[in-house]
Design a protein around this motif. Structure first.
Motif, PDB file in Angstrom:
ATOM      1  N   PRO A 285     -11.043   4.890 -11.364  1.00  0.00           N
ATOM      2  CA  PRO A 285      -9.637   5.192 -11.046  1.00  0.00           C
ATOM      3  C   PRO A 285      -8.914   5.964 -12.137  1.00  0.00           C
ATOM      4  O   PRO A 285      -8.092   6.838 -11.845  1.00  0.00           O
ATOM      5  CB  PRO A 285      -9.022   3.801 -10.849  1.00  0.00           C
ATOM      6  CG  PRO A 285     -10.164   2.919 -10.481  1.00  0.00           C
ATOM      7  CD  PRO A 285     -11.350   3.447 -11.234  1.00  0.00           C
TER       8      PRO A 285
ATOM      9  N   GLN B 254       0.827  -1.208   0.000  1.00  0.00           N
ATOM     10  CA  GLN B 254       0.000   0.000   0.000  1.00  0.00           C
ATOM     11  C   GLN B 254       0.860   1.257   0.000  1.00  0.00           C
ATOM     12  O   GLN B 254       0.544   2.238  -0.682  1.00  0.00           O
ATOM     13  CB  GLN B 254      -0.935   0.004   1.214  1.00  0.00           C
ATOM     14  CG  GLN B 254      -2.028  -1.040   1.155  1.00  0.00           C
ATOM     15  CD  GLN B 254      -2.996  -0.910   2.318  1.00  0.00           C
ATOM     16  OE1 GLN B 254      -2.948   0.045   3.089  1.00  0.00           O
ATOM     17  NE2 GLN B 254      -3.880  -1.882   2.441  1.00  0.00           N
TER      18      GLN B 254
ATOM     19  N   ARG C 292       2.417   1.681  -3.442  1.00  0.00           N
ATOM     20  CA  ARG C 292       1.390   2.197  -4.353  1.00  0.00           C
ATOM     21  C   ARG C 292       1.156   3.687  -4.120  1.00  0.00           C
ATOM     22  O   ARG C 292       1.052   4.475  -5.067  1.00  0.00           O
ATOM     23  CB  ARG C 292       0.079   1.430  -4.154  1.00  0.00           C
ATOM     24  CG  ARG C 292      -1.063   1.876  -5.055  1.00  0.00           C
ATOM     25  CD  ARG C 292      -2.374   1.222  -4.644  1.00  0.00           C
ATOM     26  NE  ARG C 292      -2.771   1.645  -3.299  1.00  0.00           N
ATOM     27  CZ  ARG C 292      -3.803   1.122  -2.633  1.00  0.00           C
ATOM     28  NH1 ARG C 292      -4.504   0.138  -3.175  1.00  0.00           N
ATOM     29  NH2 ARG C 292      -4.111   1.558  -1.433  1.00  0.00           N
TER      30      ARG C 292
ATOM     31  N   GLN D   2      -6.613   2.889  -6.053  1.00  0.00           N
ATOM     32  CA  GLN D   2      -5.585   2.417  -6.988  1.00  0.00           C
ATOM     33  C   GLN D   2      -4.773   3.557  -7.583  1.00  0.00           C
ATOM     34  O   GLN D   2      -3.564   3.446  -7.765  1.00  0.00           O
ATOM     35  CB  GLN D   2      -6.249   1.618  -8.106  1.00  0.00           C
ATOM     36  CG  GLN D   2      -5.285   1.105  -9.173  1.00  0.00           C
ATOM     37  CD  GLN D   2      -6.010   0.381 -10.288  1.00  0.00           C
ATOM     38  OE1 GLN D   2      -7.175  -0.001 -10.137  1.00  0.00           O
ATOM     39  NE2 GLN D   2      -5.343   0.196 -11.412  1.00  0.00           N
ATOM     40  N   THR D   3      -5.430   4.692  -7.880  1.00  0.00           N
ATOM     41  CA  THR D   3      -4.728   5.832  -8.471  1.00  0.00           C
ATOM     42  C   THR D   3      -4.771   7.075  -7.593  1.00  0.00           C
ATOM     43  O   THR D   3      -4.068   8.050  -7.876  1.00  0.00           O
ATOM     44  CB  THR D   3      -5.339   6.193  -9.838  1.00  0.00           C
ATOM     45  OG1 THR D   3      -6.747   6.463  -9.669  1.00  0.00           O
ATOM     46  CG2 THR D   3      -5.161   5.064 -10.833  1.00  0.00           C
TER      47      THR D   3
END
Length: 309
Positions: A166, A76, A79, A256-257
């Motif tokens: 996203p 995480q 990311r 995610q983004t």
């Protein structure tokens, strides 16, 4: 026999005695820096401790770099770091030139009434609360009544749930940031333009230069030191993506983004209670920012002779 030169301590004492009023005026700022910026640095040590709120900062045991090892093995966080770099890069590429272009355009406007009205309009979003800005964005991109989907419906396109996609989060976030801050940031460049000597323009007019030529040959080179300084500052805050706006706009579907380092720290520290782990992520953020500022400043000093220090 020549008089002996006063010592350094004597010169400092004499200076303080003469200028004591200035230092009294400076005292509140010094106290604010010490209390709110330097004193909290004491707590940074929890990034290297197994922190317990019951034991306190001093009583918690040292564990070295364990939190950092966990951090760099956390998917995480990796990311979030990737998203932070990507959004900061896009914001730098697309957002940094906009205030410069706005300042150059305002400088070319001759109608003062129109110029002041236009400046007021582009400055205004900066003074609106991020909560309100986020509300405007959410309403504008609403799939049911948003103006964006309404316009798309006119040309036969089905409503798009922009803020749950996203792939749409980054363009919306970066565009919102440009709209909110570009006008206010242009003030710095307008001030730099105001400092350009009018004789340069007068000489250019005598030589037959057009306004376009004067802008590119006189205005832009004259404000280049300011542009470089602002670029160095912007590079130094490349990991400081607008935390408030992302918190207000993102949701689990767009992690995610949309998830960045600051939102990761918020979730781990305040929501998850892992204060030591979040402190390690924050310290990493600060160290990277420091290295980027030093690097950008060194490169700028070497190649352009313009720097922060």
């Amino acid at each position: 026999m020549a008089n002996k030169a006063p010592s350094k301590l004597t010169r400092i004492t004499d200076h303080l005695r003469r200028e004591w009023q200035l230092y009294v005026m400076l005292l509140p700022t010094i106290l604010w820096l010490l209390i709110f910026l330097y004193k909290p640095m004491y707590g940074l040590q929890i990034a290297f401790k197994d922190y317990s709120i019951f034991r306190g900062v001093a009583g918690s045991p040292w564990i070295g770099f364990e939190h950092f090892e966990t951090l760099f093995n956390n998917d995480q966080f990796l990311r979030a770091l990737k998203n932070t770099i990507i959004m900061s890069f896009y914001g730098l590429v697309f957002g940094f030139p906009v205030p410069i272009m706005l300042a150059l355009m305002f400088n070319e406007v001759l109608n003062q009434k129109f110029k002041k009205t236009a400046q007021t309009i582009v400055y205004l979003p900066h003074f609106i609360s991020s909560v309100i800005i986020a509300g405007i964005v959410i309403t504008a991109f609403s799939p049911s009544a948003g103006i964006v989907n309404t316009m798309l419906g006119w040309i036969g396109i089905e409503p798009i749930y922009f803020l749950t996609k996203p792939e749409w989060f980054r363009p919306i976030f970066i565009g919102t940031g440009i709209w909110q801050e570009a006008g206010f940031q242009s003030i710095v460049y307008l001030a730099a333009i105001a400092g350009v000597s009018p004789t340069l323009y007068e000489s250019a007019v005598v030589d037959g230069a057009s306004r376009w030529q004067m802008m590119w040959k006189i205005t832009v080179p004259s404000i280049m030191p300011t542009i470089i300084i602002m670029l160095i500052i912007r590079i130094g805050s490349i990991l400081e993506v607008s935390f408030e706006m992302i918190i207000l706009l993102y949701q689990p579907a767009t992690y995610q983004t949309a998830d960045v380092v600051n939102t990761f720290i918020y979730r781990q520290g305040l929501q998850g209670g892992q204060y030591d782990f979040a402190a390690a992520a924050g310290l990493f953020n600060a160290v990277v920012a420091f290295v980027l500022v030093m690097t950008a400043n060194t490169i700028s000093k070497r190649y352009s002779r313009t720097s922060l220090w």
